[in-house]
Scaffold this motif. Structure first.
Motif, PDB file in Angstrom:
ATOM      1  N   ARG A  11     -25.664  21.219  21.118  1.00 31.38           N
ATOM      2  CA  ARG A  11     -24.342  20.827  20.630  1.00 31.38           C
ATOM      3  C   ARG A  11     -23.269  21.502  21.461  1.00 31.38           C
ATOM      4  O   ARG A  11     -23.522  22.499  22.116  1.00 31.38           O
ATOM      5  N   GLN A  12     -22.046  20.923  21.412  1.00 30.97           N
ATOM      6  CA  GLN A  12     -20.917  21.517  22.119  1.00 30.97           C
ATOM      7  C   GLN A  12     -19.645  21.178  21.362  1.00 30.97           C
ATOM      8  O   GLN A  12     -19.558  20.127  20.719  1.00 30.97           O
ATOM      9  N   ARG A  13     -18.664  22.075  21.424  1.00 35.63           N
ATOM     10  CA  ARG A  13     -17.366  21.815  20.801  1.00 35.63           C
ATOM     11  C   ARG A  13     -16.785  20.521  21.351  1.00 35.63           C
ATOM     12  O   ARG A  13     -16.881  20.246  22.544  1.00 35.63           O
ATOM     13  N   LEU A  14     -16.155  19.751  20.487  1.00 42.34           N
ATOM     14  CA  LEU A  14     -15.563  18.476  20.876  1.00 42.34           C
ATOM     15  C   LEU A  14     -14.518  18.638  21.981  1.00 42.34           C
ATOM     16  O   LEU A  14     -14.554  17.922  22.983  1.00 42.34           O
ATOM     17  N   ASP A  15     -13.599  19.593  21.841  1.00 43.23           N
ATOM     18  CA  ASP A  15     -12.562  19.762  22.858  1.00 43.23           C
ATOM     19  C   ASP A  15     -13.157  20.165  24.203  1.00 43.23           C
ATOM     20  O   ASP A  15     -12.742  19.681  25.256  1.00 43.23           O
ATOM     21  N   LYS A  16     -14.170  20.996  24.175  1.00 44.35           N
ATOM     22  CA  LYS A  16     -14.820  21.433  25.410  1.00 44.35           C
ATOM     23  C   LYS A  16     -15.553  20.262  26.077  1.00 44.35           C
ATOM     24  O   LYS A  16     -15.487  20.081  27.295  1.00 44.35           O
ATOM     25  N   TRP A  17     -16.233  19.442  25.269  1.00 48.64           N
ATOM     26  CA  TRP A  17     -16.966  18.298  25.827  1.00 48.64           C
ATOM     27  C   TRP A  17     -15.993  17.288  26.456  1.00 48.64           C
ATOM     28  O   TRP A  17     -16.244  16.792  27.553  1.00 48.64           O
ATOM     29  N   LEU A  18     -14.878  17.011  25.774  1.00 46.11           N
ATOM     30  CA  LEU A  18     -13.885  16.076  26.321  1.00 46.11           C
ATOM     31  C   LEU A  18     -13.342  16.580  27.655  1.00 46.11           C
ATOM     32  O   LEU A  18     -13.133  15.804  28.584  1.00 46.11           O
ATOM     33  N   TRP A  19     -13.141  17.887  27.753  1.00 47.01           N
ATOM     34  CA  TRP A  19     -12.634  18.489  28.987  1.00 47.01           C
ATOM     35  C   TRP A  19     -13.689  18.430  30.086  1.00 47.01           C
ATOM     36  O   TRP A  19     -13.406  18.034  31.210  1.00 47.01           O
ATOM     37  N   HIS A  20     -14.919  18.783  29.764  1.00 47.24           N
ATOM     38  CA  HIS A  20     -16.000  18.739  30.751  1.00 47.24           C
ATOM     39  C   HIS A  20     -16.275  17.319  31.225  1.00 47.24           C
ATOM     40  O   HIS A  20     -16.633  17.108  32.390  1.00 47.24           O
ATOM     41  N   ALA A  21     -16.101  16.338  30.328  1.00 48.15           N
ATOM     42  CA  ALA A  21     -16.332  14.939  30.684  1.00 48.15           C
ATOM     43  C   ALA A  21     -15.136  14.342  31.428  1.00 48.15           C
ATOM     44  O   ALA A  21     -15.140  13.171  31.799  1.00 48.15           O
ATOM     45  N   VAL A  48     -24.416  11.849  26.225  1.00 49.26           N
ATOM     46  CA  VAL A  48     -25.802  11.898  26.717  1.00 49.26           C
ATOM     47  C   VAL A  48     -26.153  13.256  27.322  1.00 49.26           C
ATOM     48  O   VAL A  48     -27.298  13.485  27.698  1.00 49.26           O
ATOM     49  N   GLY A  49     -25.170  14.165  27.409  1.00 47.04           N
ATOM     50  CA  GLY A  49     -25.463  15.474  27.967  1.00 47.04           C
ATOM     51  C   GLY A  49     -24.319  16.440  27.807  1.00 47.04           C
ATOM     52  O   GLY A  49     -23.229  16.079  27.359  1.00 47.04           O
ATOM     53  N   PHE A  50     -24.593  17.701  28.166  1.00 47.48           N
ATOM     54  CA  PHE A  50     -23.610  18.771  28.086  1.00 47.48           C
ATOM     55  C   PHE A  50     -23.611  19.538  29.391  1.00 47.48           C
ATOM     56  O   PHE A  50     -24.546  19.455  30.175  1.00 47.48           O
ATOM     57  N   SER A  51     -22.562  20.308  29.594  1.00 50.02           N
ATOM     58  CA  SER A  51     -22.440  21.127  30.792  1.00 50.02           C
ATOM     59  C   SER A  51     -21.916  22.496  30.390  1.00 50.02           C
ATOM     60  O   SER A  51     -21.126  22.616  29.458  1.00 50.02           O
ATOM     61  N   GLU A  52     -22.367  23.522  31.092  1.00 49.13           N
ATOM     62  CA  GLU A  52     -21.884  24.876  30.838  1.00 49.13           C
ATOM     63  C   GLU A  52     -20.481  25.075  31.389  1.00 49.13           C
ATOM     64  O   GLU A  52     -19.703  25.853  30.862  1.00 49.13           O
ATOM     65  N   ARG A  53     -20.178  24.366  32.486  1.00 49.42           N
ATOM     66  CA  ARG A  53     -18.862  24.502  33.107  1.00 49.42           C
ATOM     67  C   ARG A  53     -18.372  23.139  33.571  1.00 49.42           C
ATOM     68  O   ARG A  53     -19.150  22.209  33.744  1.00 49.42           O
ATOM     69  N   GLY A  62     -17.291  20.401  36.022  1.00 44.90           N
ATOM     70  CA  GLY A  62     -17.585  20.081  37.408  1.00 44.90           C
ATOM     71  C   GLY A  62     -16.686  18.980  37.931  1.00 44.90           C
ATOM     72  O   GLY A  62     -15.664  18.653  37.326  1.00 44.90           O
ATOM     73  N   ASP A  63     -17.089  18.397  39.044  1.00 43.76           N
ATOM     74  CA  ASP A  63     -16.316  17.299  39.618  1.00 43.76           C
ATOM     75  C   ASP A  63     -16.576  16.007  38.845  1.00 43.76           C
ATOM     76  O   ASP A  63     -17.336  15.991  37.882  1.00 43.76           O
ATOM     77  N   ALA A  64     -15.969  14.925  39.284  1.00 42.00           N
ATOM     78  CA  ALA A  64     -16.084  13.641  38.582  1.00 42.00           C
ATOM     79  C   ALA A  64     -17.529  13.150  38.514  1.00 42.00           C
ATOM     80  O   ALA A  64     -17.950  12.578  37.509  1.00 42.00           O
ATOM     81  N   THR A  65     -18.297  13.389  39.560  1.00 38.78           N
ATOM     82  CA  THR A  65     -19.701  12.966  39.577  1.00 38.78           C
ATOM     83  C   THR A  65     -20.502  13.716  38.520  1.00 38.78           C
ATOM     84  O   THR A  65     -21.311  13.124  37.798  1.00 38.78           O
ATOM     85  N   ALA A  66     -20.264  15.017  38.403  1.00 38.67           N
ATOM     86  CA  ALA A  66     -20.956  15.829  37.399  1.00 38.67           C
ATOM     87  C   ALA A  66     -20.532  15.420  35.990  1.00 38.67           C
ATOM     88  O   ALA A  66     -21.349  15.394  35.066  1.00 38.67           O
ATOM     89  N   ALA A  67     -19.264  15.076  35.822  1.00 39.81           N
ATOM     90  CA  ALA A  67     -18.754  14.674  34.516  1.00 39.81           C
ATOM     91  C   ALA A  67     -19.358  13.342  34.079  1.00 39.81           C
ATOM     92  O   ALA A  67     -19.629  13.132  32.897  1.00 39.81           O
ATOM     93  N   ARG A  68     -19.585  12.457  35.010  1.00 35.03           N
ATOM     94  CA  ARG A  68     -20.077  11.102  34.707  1.00 35.03           C
ATOM     95  C   ARG A  68     -21.458  11.101  34.055  1.00 35.03           C
ATOM     96  O   ARG A  68     -21.795  10.183  33.316  1.00 35.03           O
TER      97      ARG A  68
END
Length: 89
Positions: A3-13, A65-70, A72-78
């Protein structure tokens, strides 16, 4: 990570440019998770959730479909979501 915080996921995406903007978007009531309006930026999202975001230029419907620790660029966000709908006005 399950799981990840909604605000953090929106930012990472890369839905928004800043995490504070993500929090403001949620608090303003412009985000729904699985069809239910969410007003808490700290609400956690999980894989499979459908996030609907009302933006100035239209509505985006994204499936988590996924989460990220930090952030990244647009490709990583996609790879964090499947775009179900992108309605431009």
């Amino acid at each position: 990570m399950e799981r990840q915080r909604l605000d953090k996921w929106l930012w990472h995406a890369r839905v928004v440019k800043a995490r504070t903007s993500a929090a403001a978007l949620v608090e303003a009531g412009h985000v729904r998770i699985n069809g239910v309006r969410e007003k808490s930026p700290g609400h956690s999202v999980k894989i499979g959730d459908v996030v609907t975001i009302a933006l100035d230029h239209g509505v985006r419907v994204l499936k988590v479909v996924g989460f990220s620790e930090r952030r990244g660029d647009a490709t990583a966000a996609r790879v964090l979501y499947d775009e179900l709908h992108s309605g431009k006005q």
